[in-house]
Design a protein around this motif. Structure first.
Motif, PDB file in Angstrom:
ATOM      1  N   ARG A   1       8.344 -13.048 -12.826  1.00  0.00           N
ATOM      2  CA  ARG A   1       7.471 -13.872 -13.687  1.00  0.00           C
ATOM      3  C   ARG A   1       6.133 -13.169 -13.925  1.00  0.00           C
ATOM      4  O   ARG A   1       5.592 -13.184 -15.025  1.00  0.00           O
ATOM      5  N   SER A   2       5.611 -12.573 -12.875  1.00  0.00           N
ATOM      6  CA  SER A   2       4.340 -11.854 -12.986  1.00  0.00           C
ATOM      7  C   SER A   2       4.475 -10.666 -13.944  1.00  0.00           C
ATOM      8  O   SER A   2       3.612 -10.428 -14.797  1.00  0.00           O
ATOM      9  N   ILE A   3       5.565  -9.940 -13.816  1.00  0.00           N
ATOM     10  CA  ILE A   3       5.816  -8.779 -14.681  1.00  0.00           C
ATOM     11  C   ILE A   3       5.962  -9.221 -16.139  1.00  0.00           C
ATOM     12  O   ILE A   3       5.480  -8.546 -17.049  1.00  0.00           O
ATOM     13  N   GLN A   4       6.576 -10.376 -16.366  1.00  0.00           N
ATOM     14  CA  GLN A   4       6.697 -10.890 -17.738  1.00  0.00           C
ATOM     15  C   GLN A   4       5.317 -11.178 -18.331  1.00  0.00           C
ATOM     16  O   GLN A   4       5.062 -10.878 -19.496  1.00  0.00           O
ATOM     17  N   ARG A   5       4.412 -11.748 -17.517  1.00  0.00           N
ATOM     18  CA  ARG A   5       3.049 -12.009 -18.016  1.00  0.00           C
ATOM     19  C   ARG A   5       2.338 -10.697 -18.331  1.00  0.00           C
ATOM     20  O   ARG A   5       1.627 -10.590 -19.331  1.00  0.00           O
ATOM     21  N   LEU A   6       2.514  -9.691 -17.476  1.00  0.00           N
ATOM     22  CA  LEU A   6       1.885  -8.385 -17.709  1.00  0.00           C
ATOM     23  C   LEU A   6       2.435  -7.722 -18.972  1.00  0.00           C
ATOM     24  O   LEU A   6       1.688  -7.094 -19.729  1.00  0.00           O
ATOM     25  N   LEU A   7       3.742  -7.871 -19.195  1.00  0.00           N
ATOM     26  CA  LEU A   7       4.349  -7.329 -20.418  1.00  0.00           C
ATOM     27  C   LEU A   7       3.776  -8.006 -21.657  1.00  0.00           C
ATOM     28  O   LEU A   7       3.414  -7.347 -22.625  1.00  0.00           O
ATOM     29  N   GLN A   8       3.694  -9.344 -21.611  1.00  0.00           N
ATOM     30  CA  GLN A   8       3.187 -10.110 -22.756  1.00  0.00           C
ATOM     31  C   GLN A   8       1.746  -9.742 -23.072  1.00  0.00           C
ATOM     32  O   GLN A   8       1.349  -9.708 -24.228  1.00  0.00           O
TER      33      GLN A   8
ATOM     34  N   VAL B   1      12.751  -0.220 -15.706  1.00  0.00           N
ATOM     35  CA  VAL B   1      11.599   0.151 -14.883  1.00  0.00           C
ATOM     36  C   VAL B   1      10.337  -0.166 -15.680  1.00  0.00           C
ATOM     37  O   VAL B   1      10.370  -0.279 -16.904  1.00  0.00           O
ATOM     38  N   TYR B   2       9.237  -0.311 -14.953  1.00  0.00           N
ATOM     39  CA  TYR B   2       7.978  -0.739 -15.554  1.00  0.00           C
ATOM     40  C   TYR B   2       6.862   0.216 -15.139  1.00  0.00           C
ATOM     41  O   TYR B   2       6.845   0.714 -14.022  1.00  0.00           O
ATOM     42  N   TYR B   3       5.938   0.463 -16.062  1.00  0.00           N
ATOM     43  CA  TYR B   3       4.824   1.370 -15.783  1.00  0.00           C
ATOM     44  C   TYR B   3       3.598   0.899 -16.571  1.00  0.00           C
ATOM     45  O   TYR B   3       3.732   0.196 -17.581  1.00  0.00           O
TER      46      TYR B   3
END
Length: 133
Positions: A61-68, A87-89
């Motif tokens: 959920r946190s990663i989704q907010r960071l993506l948005q 993967v995320y960066y």
């Protein structure tokens, strides 16, 4: 709205930093972002969750907010035998800064417009009131 404008402004000014003020990010989001910044390689959700000591679903959920909010990017890695994972960066800091500057400029323009509308509306009503002598 129950809060007065001045109360709202004071609350806004008490934001810890840009991430909360502009994007409404939580402490966990900042922790996840820091984990990615400190990593040499892009991270999977499981790796982020491990580094921030949270459940995978919470980290997701946190990663989704960071993506948005545009703070991180997602990349698909394909397995040779088929299938893939993500993967995320972190996004380039210059890009994040220019995005925030654009948001700030948009906000500033919108506030200017609202102030002008306020002035136009209440200037008309004050013109109808006879001057006190």
């Amino acid at each position: 709205m129950s809060n007065s404008l001045s109360e709202q402004l004071q609350q806004d000014m008490q934001c810890e930093g840009l991430l909360e003020c502009i994007h409404g990010l939580k402490q966990l989001d900042k922790d996840c972002f820091r984990a990615m910044v400190e990593s040499e390689e892009p991270l999977t959700i499981d790796e982020v969750a491990e580094r921030v000591d949270r459940e995978r679903s919470t980290a997701y959920r946190s990663i989704q907010r960071l993506l948005q909010s545009g703070f991180i990017q997602k990349e698909q890695i394909n397995y040779d035998q088929g299938g893939y994972y993500h993967v995320y960066y972190p996004t380039d800091p210059d890009q994040i800064a220019s995005d925030m500057q654009r948001m700030l400029n948009d906000w500033y323009a919108k506030m200017g417009q609202l102030i002008q509308e306020f002035e136009d509306k209440y200037d008309e009503t004050s013109a109808d009131v006879p001057a006190q002598s």
